[in-house]
Design a protein around this motif. Structure first.
Motif, mmCIF file in Angstrom:
data_model
loop_
_atom_site.group_PDB
_atom_site.id
_atom_site.type_symbol
_atom_site.label_atom_id
_atom_site.label_comp_id
_atom_site.label_asym_id
_atom_site.label_seq_id
_atom_site.Cartn_x
_atom_site.Cartn_y
_atom_site.Cartn_z
ATOM 1 N N ASP A 110 14.487 -2.866 -6.796
ATOM 2 C CA ASP A 110 13.897 -2.697 -8.133
ATOM 3 C C ASP A 110 14.094 -3.914 -9.031
ATOM 4 N N THR A 111 14.481 -5.045 -8.470
ATOM 5 C CA THR A 111 14.685 -6.255 -9.278
ATOM 6 C C THR A 111 13.979 -7.475 -8.693
ATOM 7 N N SER A 112 13.140 -7.287 -7.709
ATOM 8 C CA SER A 112 12.380 -8.332 -7.012
ATOM 9 C C SER A 112 13.257 -9.301 -6.232
ATOM 10 N N GLN A 113 14.437 -8.861 -5.847
ATOM 11 C CA GLN A 113 15.348 -9.714 -5.096
ATOM 12 C C GLN A 113 15.212 -9.549 -3.577
ATOM 13 N N CYS A 114 14.844 -8.348 -3.104
ATOM 14 C CA CYS A 114 14.974 -8.063 -1.671
ATOM 15 C C CYS A 114 13.734 -8.323 -0.835
ATOM 16 N N MET A 148 4.600 -6.257 -10.236
ATOM 17 C CA MET A 148 3.211 -6.271 -10.680
ATOM 18 C C MET A 148 2.796 -4.858 -11.067
ATOM 19 N N PHE A 149 2.122 -4.746 -12.194
ATOM 20 C CA PHE A 149 1.591 -3.447 -12.584
ATOM 21 C C PHE A 149 0.348 -3.144 -11.764
ATOM 22 N N ALA A 150 0.137 -1.882 -11.470
ATOM 23 C CA ALA A 150 -1.048 -1.472 -10.710
ATOM 24 C C ALA A 150 -2.319 -1.944 -11.415
ATOM 25 N N ALA A 151 -2.342 -1.854 -12.747
ATOM 26 C CA ALA A 151 -3.530 -2.259 -13.505
ATOM 27 C C ALA A 151 -3.846 -3.746 -13.329
ATOM 28 N N GLU A 152 -2.835 -4.559 -13.027
ATOM 29 C CA GLU A 152 -3.066 -5.984 -12.790
ATOM 30 C C GLU A 152 -3.824 -6.218 -11.489
ATOM 31 N N ALA A 153 -3.816 -5.230 -10.612
ATOM 32 C CA ALA A 153 -4.523 -5.344 -9.339
ATOM 33 C C ALA A 153 -5.921 -4.721 -9.409
ATOM 34 N N GLU A 154 -6.364 -4.376 -10.604
ATOM 35 C CA GLU A 154 -7.709 -3.823 -10.789
ATOM 36 C C GLU A 154 -8.730 -4.752 -10.139
ATOM 37 N N GLY A 155 -9.549 -4.186 -9.245
ATOM 38 C CA GLY A 155 -10.595 -4.952 -8.575
ATOM 39 C C GLY A 155 -10.118 -5.849 -7.446
ATOM 40 N N ALA A 156 -8.829 -5.874 -7.190
ATOM 41 C CA ALA A 156 -8.261 -6.784 -6.185
ATOM 42 C C ALA A 156 -8.409 -6.225 -4.771
ATOM 43 N N ASP A 157 -8.209 -7.120 -3.831
ATOM 44 C CA ASP A 157 -8.126 -6.760 -2.420
ATOM 45 C C ASP A 157 -6.645 -6.744 -2.067
ATOM 46 N N VAL A 158 -6.118 -5.578 -1.736
ATOM 47 C CA VAL A 158 -4.693 -5.405 -1.462
ATOM 48 C C VAL A 158 -4.521 -5.033 0.009
ATOM 49 N N GLN A 159 -3.576 -5.689 0.660
ATOM 50 C CA GLN A 159 -3.245 -5.345 2.041
ATOM 51 C C GLN A 159 -1.777 -4.975 2.089
ATOM 52 N N THR A 160 -1.500 -3.837 2.724
ATOM 53 C CA THR A 160 -0.131 -3.364 2.898
ATOM 54 C C THR A 160 0.223 -3.431 4.378
ATOM 55 N N ILE A 161 1.436 -3.077 4.711
ATOM 56 C CA ILE A 161 1.870 -3.062 6.107
ATOM 57 C C ILE A 161 0.980 -2.151 6.943
ATOM 58 N N GLU A 162 0.474 -1.077 6.362
ATOM 59 C CA GLU A 162 -0.414 -0.175 7.100
ATOM 60 C C GLU A 162 -1.704 -0.878 7.527
ATOM 61 N N GLY A 163 -2.087 -1.920 6.792
ATOM 62 C CA GLY A 163 -3.301 -2.661 7.110
ATOM 63 C C GLY A 163 -3.091 -3.777 8.117
ATOM 64 N N MET A 164 -1.875 -3.931 8.609
ATOM 65 C CA MET A 164 -1.575 -5.001 9.563
ATOM 66 C C MET A 164 -1.832 -4.592 11.009
ATOM 67 N N ALA A 165 -2.021 -3.315 11.254
ATOM 68 C CA ALA A 165 -2.286 -2.840 12.611
ATOM 69 C C ALA A 165 -3.693 -3.242 13.043
ATOM 70 N N ASN A 166 -3.923 -3.253 14.336
ATOM 71 C CA ASN A 166 -5.253 -3.513 14.876
ATOM 72 C C ASN A 166 -6.166 -2.325 14.571
ATOM 73 N N ALA A 167 -7.467 -2.530 14.690
ATOM 74 C CA ALA A 167 -8.441 -1.484 14.380
ATOM 75 C C ALA A 167 -8.219 -0.217 15.200
ATOM 76 N N ASP A 168 -7.704 -0.354 16.418
ATOM 77 C CA ASP A 168 -7.465 0.819 17.275
ATOM 78 C C ASP A 168 -6.129 1.497 16.984
ATOM 79 N N GLY A 169 -5.404 0.991 15.978
ATOM 80 C CA GLY A 169 -4.126 1.583 15.604
ATOM 81 C C GLY A 169 -2.923 0.968 16.293
#
Length: 161
Positions: free
Chosen positions: A41-45, A62-83
């Motif tokens: 919770d302090t941006s250290q880790c 970062m506030f969620a509102a700052e990502a308005e309209g953005a393209d966000v990728q999380t760890i869930e998006g790192m998998a291949n299309a077949d999972g």
């Protein structure tokens, strides 16, 4: 309550979010993407690293509102299309670049940003780049080895520790 719209892992999404809602809370809460971890919770880790418009950011700063309209990728998006596991994820598994796994999503996301900038990093460059990510279990050796393997470099000469 206001809504925030963004593309997350290639899918357009809109959800309600108070102005003070952090991006990490938005991803984990209304979107149910719990792979992005809340650590310090302090941006250290670095456990909360995601990509916003192709740049690695700590989602707890970062506030969620700052990502308005953005393209966000999380760890869930790192998998291949077949999972199946993506290249970096597979390298972490193959080279035991994780133990408890808590820091792993942030490490993988940081590794992806590094490899985008520097496709063949040295061990020193990897260690320098990961300075903002904390792992209390592995001692980093196998994380470095995994990132080097994901970059296509030969890691057979690197001794196990």
């Amino acid at each position: 309550m206001p809504t925030v719209s963004m593309t997350v892992n290639g899918k357009p999404t809109t959800a309600e979010a108070e102005g003070r809602t952090l991006l990490v809370e938005f991803l984990r809460g209304p979107l149910g993407l719990t792979g992005t971890h809340v650590g310090c919770d302090t941006s250290q880790c670095g456990a909360c690293v995601v990509h916003v418009n192709g740049e690695a950011v700590k989602a707890c700063t970062m506030f969620a509102a700052e990502a308005e309209g953005a393209d966000v990728q999380t760890i869930e998006g790192m998998a291949n299309a077949d999972g199946s596991l993506g290249v970096i994820q597979q390298a972490f598994q193959d080279h035991h670049g994780l133990q408890c796994g808590f820091c792993t999503p942030g490490m993988v996301m940081s590794a992806a940003a590094l490899l985008k900038e520097n496709p063949k990093p040295t061990e020193t460059e990897i260690r320098d780049y990961l300075e903002g990510n904390i792992c209390r279990c592995t001692g980093y050796h196998n994380i470095v080895k995994a990132i080097m393997a994901a970059s296509g470099q030969d890691v057979t000469a690197i001794a196990a520790e």
